[in-house]
Write a protein that holds these residues in place. Sequence first.
Motif, PDB file in Angstrom:
ATOM      1  N   PHE B  24       2.809  -0.715   4.749  1.00  0.00           N
ATOM      2  CA  PHE B  24       2.037  -1.844   4.254  1.00  0.00           C
ATOM      3  C   PHE B  24       1.019  -1.395   3.210  1.00  0.00           C
ATOM      4  O   PHE B  24       0.919  -1.957   2.122  1.00  0.00           O
ATOM      5  N   TYR B  25       0.273  -0.348   3.548  1.00  0.00           N
ATOM      6  CA  TYR B  25      -0.734   0.132   2.608  1.00  0.00           C
ATOM      7  C   TYR B  25      -0.105   0.707   1.348  1.00  0.00           C
ATOM      8  O   TYR B  25      -0.628   0.567   0.245  1.00  0.00           O
ATOM      9  N   LEU B  26       1.021   1.372   1.552  1.00  0.00           N
ATOM     10  CA  LEU B  26       1.717   1.949   0.408  1.00  0.00           C
ATOM     11  C   LEU B  26       2.110   0.835  -0.559  1.00  0.00           C
ATOM     12  O   LEU B  26       1.833   0.896  -1.769  1.00  0.00           O
ATOM     13  N   VAL B  27       2.721  -0.201  -0.010  1.00  0.00           N
ATOM     14  CA  VAL B  27       3.154  -1.324  -0.843  1.00  0.00           C
ATOM     15  C   VAL B  27       1.946  -2.014  -1.471  1.00  0.00           C
ATOM     16  O   VAL B  27       1.928  -2.312  -2.665  1.00  0.00           O
ATOM     17  N   LEU B  28       0.928  -2.222  -0.645  1.00  0.00           N
ATOM     18  CA  LEU B  28      -0.288  -2.861  -1.135  1.00  0.00           C
ATOM     19  C   LEU B  28      -0.873  -2.084  -2.309  1.00  0.00           C
ATOM     20  O   LEU B  28      -1.195  -2.647  -3.350  1.00  0.00           O
ATOM     21  N   GLY B  29      -0.976  -0.766  -2.119  1.00  0.00           N
ATOM     22  CA  GLY B  29      -1.536   0.088  -3.163  1.00  0.00           C
ATOM     23  C   GLY B  29      -0.761  -0.024  -4.458  1.00  0.00           C
ATOM     24  O   GLY B  29      -1.322  -0.301  -5.527  1.00  0.00           O
TER      25      GLY B  29
END
Lengths: 235, 260, 414
Positions: B24-29
């Motif tokens: 999730f954070y990877l995609v968000l970033g």
Amino acid sequence: MIEINNLRKRFGKVQVLEGVSLEISGGGIFAILGPNGSGKTTLIKSILGMVIPQSGSIKIDNNSIEGKWKYREEINYLPQIARFPENLTVHELIGMIKNLRSQPANDQDLIDLFGLAPFMDKKLGNLSGGTKQKVNLVLTFMFDSPLLILDEPTTGLDPVSLIHLKDLIRKEKEAGKTILITTHIMDFVETMADEIVFLLEGKIYFKGTVNELKKKSDQNDLEHAIATILTEENV
Amino acid sequence: MFKILQYSFYDLVRSRWSYVYFAFYLVLGFALLFLNSSVSKSVITLMNIIIVLTPMIGTIFGVMYFYSAREFTELLLAQPIKRSTIFLGQYLGVALSLTLSLVLGLGVPFMVYGVFQSSEIWNFGLLLISGSFLTFIFVAIASNIALKHENKIKGFGYAIFIWLFMAVIYDGLFLISLVVFNDYPLDKFSLIVTMLNPIDLSRILILLKLDISALLGYTGAVFQKFFGTNTGMFASIGVLLIWTGIPVYFINRISAKKDF
Amino acid sequence: MKQFFIVLVLTYGFLSEFSNAYANTIEVCETCKISTITEAIATANKGDTILINSGFYQEGEIIIDKPLVLLGINKPIIDGNSKAGILIASADSVVINGLIVQNIGVSYIQEYAAIHISNSKYFTIENNELREVFFGILVEKSHYGLINNNQVSSNAVNEVSSGNGIHMWHSSNIIITNNHLSQLRDGIYFEFVTDSHVANNISINNLRYGLHFMFSNNDSYYNNQFINNGAGVAVMFSKFIEMKRNRFYKNWGSASFGLLLKEINDAEIEDNIFEENTIGINIEGSTRINYKNNNFIRNGWAIKIRGGCYANIFDHNNFIDNSFDISYNSKMNDNSFDNNYWSDYTGYDLDKDGIGDVPYRPVKLFSYIVNQTPETIILLRSLFIDILNFSEKVSPVFTPDNLVDATPKMKKIQ
């Protein structure tokens, strides 16, 4: 070996142990019996320090266990229901417990005995109840401790494994260990137990041998003896 | 304790949820950086997200873990291990694995987009520090809830409520009290109220970097001292440490008395 | 403007040629026959050049009463011993070049200055360094002057006991370029000054304003930098001021602005950069001002409109990462905001014409709340505030409902 004095435990409004005093002098198999909800598991968990009693004391080898943890190195415990972290494999679980206790263990013999080799790399979440119980047995019997506490050890076992279990328990007894067992299977008690501790409504109703219990209740058969006690109590 | 931490940590690191959180954070970033095309804009957007999300994930994940690790806990309790060791180990395992997901999940995209060469590196670093603090604090709070309440539904309910209260309702009440008591000097009051909520506190920590121009617009002497010097930064971090310490202390206390 | 330049250049050229052809040169040095500047001026004729060699001249109140060129060689130092003003010129065509003038007296009654020009035309003040000044260059009732490449500094601590770097009063057609002004009250001060131009100056760390216009019309300032002043530039009670390509940076504090506009009209504000100021532009009672192609970056408030502002046009500006883009203190709006880029804009552009399909509302409810209760600033960027802002955006109650940018740009304007 175990000295319990006036132990009381209440869960919310339910008084589970109402002043239990018990002395187990060591060596032999002690069956803790009683109807459902009589406080068997609570008593056992108190000894292990998992349940914290309201009052009373527990001493093992003359040392109070209150707030201590080191004494558990001398105890092997088989919990009533085999529940394990589901993400671990059998192999990892055994490794982990060995690692945590850092005591010598003969896990391999037990794995062979219960035929667990094919399941070693399976996740615990995917095992059947019986297989889990076998893993449970391995974890309990792999260490060499003077006190064994077995909560319903027979649950879910097939007859062959049950025979193995009985052998194991006998072997431990012959090695001079103290074994506490709770169970509802009277046959198992009759063949295995040296002494019976009968709990009823949070108190010790009877402590003695199987024969003494039969005599007391005027019955030839243990199952009936217990049934008599229970009906008498209810009348 | 390290052994327990290690097992909890590995247990979590291999669980699906850690990957989901990390992804999730990877995609968000990546999405933020791609859409905003400027690192600084992304840092600002990210701040809004981190302040709200890390506490939420921390509470939900913390409660979930402590309920689902019940078996593991019982297994450990029968072993010769100190109680506090078991619970602190599990707590650290959860908090660390979540923090790792956060730091790596956001760190990788920002690294790819060259945050190290950008002047935003300090703001970004501060963001990750705040996020980590919030994770540690809210996992600890969640652990307390899970230890206190056997009933999972109740536990989840309380956890969500605490998050909602800290993240939204608290600020609403705060705002109302500021507007109502408009005629009184309020700068000390508002600083204290901010300190009492870790989410507000981390928000301030980040504001000190991103919005210092606006904060210095307010005339109060206490504000000026707090925001104009390093006092604000040190005080905020200090209080965040206290905020982490208190629930951890209570994990110890509650777990020492609990029956299993 | 252009014409004015030509006039000035011609005049200056004519004068210097004139002096070269017919004038004498008088040399001053510590060991020369003439060892003081005062003495040199007394012996000089109109149009002479006085060469001041490097050295330390402890003189004050040097009156220049005829057209002269004062030329410093290797930066001679004239020290006023903190008593009074130093160079006082009241003649036309005075040139002061290459001097260090220091330690000017501080007075609450007299306006002591390092260089004082009054009732003069065609003066040139160039390449001087004025240190520990009260007033730096004070110009009154003078016209057609050039003030170029001077450094003026002091150590002002409060507004009462400090003076301005370049102070102009009742003057016109002055060019002020390439000066460096620091730690003064106002860097440059204009009162009743018309048709003058300020360019390429740096005004930094001044107590009050970097550049200050009062009652001054038809002036312009280009390419200047205003850093860390009480306010970068203040324009008050003035008309027809052009402000272009300036940089307003880090003017921080509770009463700090990049640009302060008060009672002004018909101005052009173009291509400026307002960066990290508490308030980028503070506007009060201003009419018919065009804001175009400015960049507002990371200010507390990019633009604060206090009221009495009519017919202002904000067009093609970039608003990037400001805590607040626009703040209004009323529900009335008579200004237009079009074709700007707002970094907070979250709309979409389905027809791909570079213009967002949903209008942008630059005034947030929260900016209204902060106006009412300043302490609430501490809740900036809270989720609760975001929710409030969102609901206000959907149906405006407290903010002007006609204040929208109907054509917000999707990308930053280059």
